[in-house]
Design a protein around this motif. Structure first.
Motif, PDB file in Angstrom:
ATOM      1  N   ALA A 144      13.759 -11.912  -7.527  1.00 51.85           N
ATOM      2  CA  ALA A 144      13.093 -11.227  -8.635  1.00 51.85           C
ATOM      3  C   ALA A 144      11.667 -10.932  -8.175  1.00 51.85           C
ATOM      4  CB  ALA A 144      13.081 -12.110  -9.879  1.00 51.85           C
ATOM      5  N   TRP A 145      11.339  -9.643  -8.078  1.00 53.47           N
ATOM      6  CA  TRP A 145      10.004  -9.200  -7.653  1.00 53.47           C
ATOM      7  C   TRP A 145       9.206  -8.837  -8.895  1.00 53.47           C
ATOM      8  CZ3 TRP A 145       8.577  -8.825  -2.465  1.00 53.47           C
ATOM      9  CH2 TRP A 145       9.592  -9.076  -1.552  1.00 53.47           C
ATOM     10  N   PHE A 146       7.965  -9.293  -8.952  1.00 55.50           N
ATOM     11  CA  PHE A 146       7.115  -9.014 -10.116  1.00 55.50           C
ATOM     12  C   PHE A 146       5.669  -8.855  -9.652  1.00 55.50           C
ATOM     13  CE2 PHE A 146       7.523 -13.513  -9.477  1.00 55.50           C
ATOM     14  CZ  PHE A 146       6.248 -14.018  -9.649  1.00 55.50           C
ATOM     15  N   LEU A 173       5.788  -4.446 -14.412  1.00 57.00           N
ATOM     16  CA  LEU A 173       6.154  -5.859 -14.339  1.00 57.00           C
ATOM     17  C   LEU A 173       7.071  -6.193 -13.171  1.00 57.00           C
ATOM     18  CD1 LEU A 173       6.756  -6.284 -18.161  1.00 57.00           C
ATOM     19  CD2 LEU A 173       4.923  -7.380 -16.847  1.00 57.00           C
ATOM     20  N   THR A 174       8.094  -5.384 -12.913  1.00 61.29           N
ATOM     21  CA  THR A 174       9.107  -5.762 -11.936  1.00 61.29           C
ATOM     22  C   THR A 174       9.493  -4.615 -11.012  1.00 61.29           C
ATOM     23  OG1 THR A 174      10.922  -5.200 -13.457  1.00 61.29           O
ATOM     24  CG2 THR A 174      10.117  -7.487 -13.480  1.00 61.29           C
ATOM     25  N   TYR A 175      10.169  -5.000  -9.938  1.00 60.15           N
ATOM     26  CA  TYR A 175      10.687  -4.059  -8.939  1.00 60.15           C
ATOM     27  C   TYR A 175      12.014  -4.608  -8.452  1.00 60.15           C
ATOM     28  CZ  TYR A 175      10.851  -1.456  -4.502  1.00 60.15           C
ATOM     29  OH  TYR A 175      11.212  -0.650  -3.451  1.00 60.15           O
ATOM     30  N   THR A 176      13.047  -3.787  -8.454  1.00 57.36           N
ATOM     31  CA  THR A 176      14.328  -4.208  -7.901  1.00 57.36           C
ATOM     32  C   THR A 176      14.859  -3.138  -6.960  1.00 57.36           C
ATOM     33  OG1 THR A 176      15.581  -3.301  -9.774  1.00 57.36           O
ATOM     34  CG2 THR A 176      14.963  -5.625  -9.900  1.00 57.36           C
ATOM     35  N   ALA A 177      15.516  -3.585  -5.913  1.00 58.36           N
ATOM     36  CA  ALA A 177      16.170  -2.696  -4.957  1.00 58.36           C
ATOM     37  C   ALA A 177      17.634  -3.113  -4.887  1.00 58.36           C
ATOM     38  CB  ALA A 177      15.506  -2.792  -3.591  1.00 58.36           C
ATOM     39  N   LYS A 194      13.191   6.456 -10.085  1.00 61.31           N
ATOM     40  CA  LYS A 194      12.929   7.758  -9.464  1.00 61.31           C
ATOM     41  C   LYS A 194      13.734   7.892  -8.179  1.00 61.31           C
ATOM     42  CE  LYS A 194       9.423  10.744  -7.502  1.00 61.31           C
ATOM     43  NZ  LYS A 194       8.060  10.878  -7.036  1.00 61.31           N
ATOM     44  N   THR A 195      13.764   6.825  -7.390  1.00 60.39           N
ATOM     45  CA  THR A 195      14.499   6.786  -6.135  1.00 60.39           C
ATOM     46  C   THR A 195      15.797   6.035  -6.353  1.00 60.39           C
ATOM     47  OG1 THR A 195      12.394   6.743  -4.946  1.00 60.39           O
ATOM     48  CG2 THR A 195      14.360   6.085  -3.711  1.00 60.39           C
ATOM     49  N   LEU A 196      16.911   6.607  -5.921  1.00 64.66           N
ATOM     50  CA  LEU A 196      18.211   5.979  -6.082  1.00 64.66           C
ATOM     51  C   LEU A 196      18.183   4.554  -5.526  1.00 64.66           C
ATOM     52  CD1 LEU A 196      21.132   6.367  -7.000  1.00 64.66           C
ATOM     53  CD2 LEU A 196      21.670   7.112  -4.682  1.00 64.66           C
ATOM     54  N   GLY A 197      18.580   3.581  -6.360  1.00 68.12           N
ATOM     55  CA  GLY A 197      18.637   2.190  -5.939  1.00 68.12           C
ATOM     56  C   GLY A 197      17.362   1.398  -6.139  1.00 68.12           C
ATOM     57  N   ILE A 198      16.267   2.069  -6.510  1.00 70.76           N
ATOM     58  CA  ILE A 198      14.987   1.387  -6.740  1.00 70.76           C
ATOM     59  C   ILE A 198      14.643   1.498  -8.225  1.00 70.76           C
ATOM     60  CG2 ILE A 198      12.511   1.324  -6.219  1.00 70.76           C
ATOM     61  CD1 ILE A 198      14.286   0.694  -3.784  1.00 70.76           C
ATOM     62  N   HIS A 251       0.824  -1.221   0.000  1.00 71.05           N
ATOM     63  CA  HIS A 251       0.000   0.000   0.000  1.00 71.05           C
ATOM     64  C   HIS A 251       0.851   1.262   0.000  1.00 71.05           C
ATOM     65  CE1 HIS A 251      -3.860  -2.071   1.040  1.00 71.05           C
ATOM     66  NE2 HIS A 251      -3.016  -2.982   1.489  1.00 71.05           N
ATOM     67  N   CYS A 252       2.176   1.156  -0.230  1.00 72.53           N
ATOM     68  CA  CYS A 252       3.037   2.342  -0.126  1.00 72.53           C
ATOM     69  C   CYS A 252       2.663   3.378  -1.186  1.00 72.53           C
ATOM     70  CB  CYS A 252       4.514   1.958  -0.203  1.00 72.53           C
ATOM     71  SG  CYS A 252       5.168   1.702  -1.855  1.00 72.53           S
ATOM     72  N   ARG A 253       2.963   4.610  -0.855  1.00 77.14           N
ATOM     73  CA  ARG A 253       2.610   5.723  -1.748  1.00 77.14           C
ATOM     74  C   ARG A 253       3.356   5.612  -3.073  1.00 77.14           C
ATOM     75  NH1 ARG A 253      -1.055   8.176  -3.850  1.00 77.14           N
ATOM     76  NH2 ARG A 253      -0.874  10.400  -4.164  1.00 77.14           N
ATOM     77  N   SER A 254       4.572   5.115  -3.049  1.00 71.26           N
ATOM     78  CA  SER A 254       5.344   4.949  -4.277  1.00 71.26           C
ATOM     79  C   SER A 254       4.647   3.978  -5.236  1.00 71.26           C
ATOM     80  CB  SER A 254       6.748   4.454  -3.931  1.00 71.26           C
ATOM     81  OG  SER A 254       7.500   4.232  -5.094  1.00 71.26           O
TER      82      SER A 254
END
Length: 136
Positions: A96-98, A79-83, A63-67, A28-31
């Motif tokens: 691997a986040w999707f 599709l994906t999210y990486t940190a 948008k955010t450094l490292g994300i 539910h994060c704002r991002s």
């Protein structure tokens, strides 16, 4: 293990996972709200070695450094999210986040929790009895 498939709305990007998701939950994060245009998104993860793009190319945005968020450059499906950094002491680069809803059969990624409910929109009423966490 049978390979499981997913992809974007228009079909330009397809991916395959070699294992069932190890985790799935509603964020539910704002991002995520801003990036996906919804009140929350359901993410799933597998080991990074078990995720492969089989068609097309995932475009990325940071948008955010490292994300880094990945999406279809044609239809815009997230599709994906990486940190690149540790989050809450966890090394996210090993996974691997999707978005669970992009699986051909999203039912295999049954959510187990709600995270970042501190950002939850007041008009969302949770009634599924899943555990909730103010952050991740």
């Amino acid at each position: 293990m049978e390979k499981l498939n997913g992809g974007c709305y228009c079909g330009a990007v397809r991916y395959q996972i070699a294992s069932r998701p190890a985790w799935s939950g509603h964020c539910h994060c704002r991002s995520c709200q801003m990036a996906l245009g919804g009140a929350f998104v359901t993410w799933a993860k597998v080991a990074a070695k078990d995720f492969a793009v089989t068609k097309g190319e995932i475009k990325t945005f940071q948008k955010t450094l490292g994300i880094t968020r990945g999406f279809c450059g044609d239809c815009g499906t997230t599709l994906t999210y990486t940190a690149e950094t540790e989050v809450e002491g966890q090394d996210w680069s090993a996974d691997a986040w999707f978005t669970a809803s992009t699986l051909d059969d999203p039912s295999i990624a049954e959510p187990k929790t709600h995270v970042f409910v501190s950002h939850q929109q007041p008009w969302i009423k949770l009634a599924d009895d899943l555990p909730t966490f103010p952050e991740f």
